[in-house]
Design a protein around this motif. Structure first.
Motif, PDB file in Angstrom:
ATOM      1  N   VAL A  81       0.867  -1.183   0.000  1.00 52.27           N
ATOM      2  CA  VAL A  81       0.000   0.000   0.000  1.00 52.27           C
ATOM      3  C   VAL A  81       0.901   1.229   0.000  1.00 52.27           C
ATOM      4  CG1 VAL A  81      -1.777   1.273   1.262  1.00 52.27           C
ATOM      5  CG2 VAL A  81      -1.769  -1.232   1.333  1.00 52.27           C
ATOM      6  N   ILE A  82       0.737   2.098  -1.001  1.00 48.86           N
ATOM      7  CA  ILE A  82       1.583   3.297  -1.088  1.00 48.86           C
ATOM      8  C   ILE A  82       0.714   4.534  -0.840  1.00 48.86           C
ATOM      9  CG2 ILE A  82       3.312   4.516  -2.463  1.00 48.86           C
ATOM     10  CD1 ILE A  82       4.179   1.819  -2.642  1.00 48.86           C
ATOM     11  N   LEU A  83       1.066   5.289   0.173  1.00 49.71           N
ATOM     12  CA  LEU A  83       0.305   6.492   0.523  1.00 49.71           C
ATOM     13  C   LEU A  83       0.879   7.679  -0.258  1.00 49.71           C
ATOM     14  CD1 LEU A  83       0.171   5.825   4.391  1.00 49.71           C
ATOM     15  CD2 LEU A  83      -1.353   4.964   2.587  1.00 49.71           C
ATOM     16  N   CYS A  84       0.079   8.235  -1.169  1.00 50.29           N
ATOM     17  CA  CYS A  84       0.552   9.312  -2.057  1.00 50.29           C
ATOM     18  C   CYS A  84      -0.290  10.570  -1.854  1.00 50.29           C
ATOM     19  CB  CYS A  84       0.497   8.860  -3.509  1.00 50.29           C
ATOM     20  SG  CYS A  84       1.398   7.344  -3.827  1.00 50.29           S
ATOM     21  N   VAL A 118       2.885  -4.659   3.226  1.00 50.99           N
ATOM     22  CA  VAL A 118       3.888  -3.612   3.462  1.00 50.99           C
ATOM     23  C   VAL A 118       3.244  -2.263   3.147  1.00 50.99           C
ATOM     24  CG1 VAL A 118       6.124  -2.705   2.708  1.00 50.99           C
ATOM     25  CG2 VAL A 118       5.783  -5.186   2.931  1.00 50.99           C
ATOM     26  N   VAL A 119       3.484  -1.284   4.020  1.00 52.17           N
ATOM     27  CA  VAL A 119       2.965   0.068   3.793  1.00 52.17           C
ATOM     28  C   VAL A 119       4.146   0.983   3.482  1.00 52.17           C
ATOM     29  CG1 VAL A 119       1.672   1.994   4.815  1.00 52.17           C
ATOM     30  CG2 VAL A 119       1.061  -0.360   5.395  1.00 52.17           C
ATOM     31  N   SER A 120       3.974   1.847   2.483  1.00 52.50           N
ATOM     32  CA  SER A 120       5.012   2.828   2.163  1.00 52.50           C
ATOM     33  C   SER A 120       4.333   4.160   1.844  1.00 52.50           C
ATOM     34  CB  SER A 120       5.867   2.347   0.991  1.00 52.50           C
ATOM     35  OG  SER A 120       6.973   3.209   0.802  1.00 52.50           O
ATOM     36  N   PHE A 155       6.269  -0.627   7.927  1.00 53.54           N
ATOM     37  CA  PHE A 155       6.244   0.654   7.211  1.00 53.54           C
ATOM     38  C   PHE A 155       7.649   0.942   6.678  1.00 53.54           C
ATOM     39  CE2 PHE A 155       6.076   5.521   7.549  1.00 53.54           C
ATOM     40  CZ  PHE A 155       5.473   5.649   6.302  1.00 53.54           C
ATOM     41  N   VAL A 156       7.741   1.119   5.375  1.00 53.21           N
ATOM     42  CA  VAL A 156       9.021   1.451   4.732  1.00 53.21           C
ATOM     43  C   VAL A 156       8.842   2.801   4.040  1.00 53.21           C
ATOM     44  CG1 VAL A 156      10.794   0.707   3.097  1.00 53.21           C
ATOM     45  CG2 VAL A 156       9.475  -1.016   4.362  1.00 53.21           C
ATOM     46  N   PRO A 157       9.210   3.898   4.707  1.00 53.48           N
ATOM     47  CA  PRO A 157       9.000   5.228   4.112  1.00 53.48           C
ATOM     48  C   PRO A 157       9.890   5.432   2.878  1.00 53.48           C
ATOM     49  CG  PRO A 157       9.506   5.350   6.473  1.00 53.48           C
ATOM     50  CD  PRO A 157       9.836   3.972   6.035  1.00 53.48           C
ATOM     51  N   ALA A 191      10.513  -6.703   3.501  1.00 56.76           N
ATOM     52  CA  ALA A 191       9.620  -5.562   3.270  1.00 56.76           C
ATOM     53  C   ALA A 191      10.387  -4.431   2.579  1.00 56.76           C
ATOM     54  CB  ALA A 191       9.041  -5.079   4.603  1.00 56.76           C
ATOM     55  N   VAL A 192      11.606  -4.173   3.067  1.00 55.85           N
ATOM     56  CA  VAL A 192      12.437  -3.123   2.451  1.00 55.85           C
ATOM     57  C   VAL A 192      12.728  -3.507   0.999  1.00 55.85           C
ATOM     58  CG1 VAL A 192      14.625  -1.857   2.595  1.00 55.85           C
ATOM     59  CG2 VAL A 192      13.450  -2.572   4.707  1.00 55.85           C
ATOM     60  N   GLU A 193      12.989  -4.779   0.780  1.00 57.74           N
ATOM     61  CA  GLU A 193      13.314  -5.270  -0.562  1.00 57.74           C
ATOM     62  C   GLU A 193      12.133  -5.092  -1.518  1.00 57.74           C
ATOM     63  OE1 GLU A 193      16.492  -5.674  -0.804  1.00 57.74           O
ATOM     64  OE2 GLU A 193      15.972  -5.808  -2.931  1.00 57.74           O
TER      65      GLU A 193
END
Ligand code: NAI
Ligand code: ENO
Length: 331
Positions: free
Chosen positions: A69-72, A94-96, A119-121, A158-160
């Protein structure tokens, strides 16, 4: 490029979210793209443009079953969106995000997520002065930096996943702490935008020069400032309110250096002016040369637009150290 995830959910289909959707489709990075936006008019445009398999105003429905999920959305709205979706995320999802500020975003999102989600910002350092779903394009991130600020001990897979998405979109991925990110971006992006907003405002307020003269004689430098000063007001309000400390630190230095320049002009110190202008020209030539170097390195890539791996270049971002001034303490 092979698929990075089964199902990607993008919240906020403006310039950045719609560019990710277009890139994910073009480069085959996700089997299913879900678009979520609170504005029904945006969802209508997303459907008309065919940017996603599913488009909805309901974040709860939208994030269900998503792997990524990418929060834009604007930085000031990211925490509230995270709070709304958190109970409905699939375990392991994974949330980014893509916010231009990182420490405040981490502080706003982290409390809402359970241990089942990482969460991976992220911050793609690429954009334009335009907003909305029609302004995006698939190659926006091609050969541009994307900075990840994962918390210490974040799950490596998750980072990957997030790194692979950005590499698939053509970005060059760099990792750093949120605090360092905010300091670097304060001087390279946030203060320059503030200067642009300010100079265009100053010109607009001049009483001896008419508005039509400002438009008519907008050559060179001022014209470039007007492009930047056309950037989205909500987005930039949020950036300055959430990166307050770093922006104020850099503005303090900027003001000191500007005072020194005013003094050099007042006292006819041509040597000081010439010395600075020579140094800044060298910096510009270094940036241009580095751009060409990156472009050349990417020239032979298998697929147009995406580098094959992560490139680390310490010289690409300025080494910001707090506590010294160009003119020395007290000068
Ligand atoms: N514009 C740029 O050049 C860049 C922007 N960013 C970051 O990307 C993010 C998005 O920026 P843009 O795409 O330019 O903005 P935009 O204004 O083009 O799009 C934002 C979208 O988010 C939606 N939205 C706002 N609040 C929402 C909420 N609570 N729930 C669901 N949807 C919501 C809006 O309806 C809009 O469609 C910001 O955090 C910004 O800091 C990062 C790099 C470059
Ligand atoms: O349009 C420009 O010149 C930009 O600087 C775009 C931009 C805006 C915000 C970011 O966080 C990154 C890039």
């Amino acid at each position: 490029m092979s698929e990075v995830v089964e199902r990607i959910a993008i919240v906020g289909l403006g310039l950045i979210g719609s560019s990710i959707a277009r890139g994910a489709r073009t480069y085959g990075l996700a089997r299913t793209i879900v678009a979520i936006d609170r504005d029904p008019a945006v969802i209508e445009r997303v459907r008309a443009l065919g940017l996603a398999e599913t488009a909805t105003c309901d974040p709860v429905e939208g994030v269900r079953d998503a792997d990524l999920v990418i929060l834009c959305v604007p930085v000031g709205a990211i925490g509230a969106v995270a709070e709304a979706i958190a109970p409905h995320l699939k375990p392991g999802a994974v949330v980014s995000d893509v916010g231009s500020v990182k420490a405040a975003v981490v502080a706003a999102v982290a409390p809402h997520l359970s241990d089942a989600n990482t969460f991976v910002p992220a911050h793609p350092v690429a954009g334009t002065e335009y907003s909305g779903p029609d302004s995006g394009f698939a190659t926006l991130f091609s050969n541009r930096w994307c900075i990840l600020t994962p918390p210490e001990g974040a799950e490596a897979s998750a980072v990957e996943r997030v790194r692979s998405l950005w590499q698939g979109l053509g970005a060059i991925v760099e990792t750093m702490t949120p605090e360092h990110h905010d300091l670097v971006l304060a001087i390279t992006s946030h203060v320059p935008h503030l200067i642009a907003y300010n100079i265009v405002g100053t010109a607009a307020d001049l009483e001896e020069v008419t508005q039509s003269e400002v438009i008519k004689f907008s050559a060179g430098g001022f014209r470039d400032f007007t492009r930047i000063a056309a950037s989205d007001p909500t987005m930039w309000r949020d950036i300055f309110l959430t990166n307050r400390d770093a922006v104020l630190e850099m503005l303090g230095r900027f003001n000191e250096d500007l005072s020194a320049l005013s003094r050099a002009i007042r006292w006819g110190d041509g040597e000081a002016l010439h010395e600075l202008f020579t140094r800044t020209r060298t910096i510009r030539r270094g940036i241009v040369a580095m751009g060409q170097e990156t472009a050349e390195a990417d020239f032979g890539r298998a697929r147009g637009g995406a580098p094959s791996g992560s490139v680390r270049s310490e010289s690409a971002l300025p080494d910001v150290a707090v506590g010294t001034s160009r003119h020395g303490a007290g000068s």
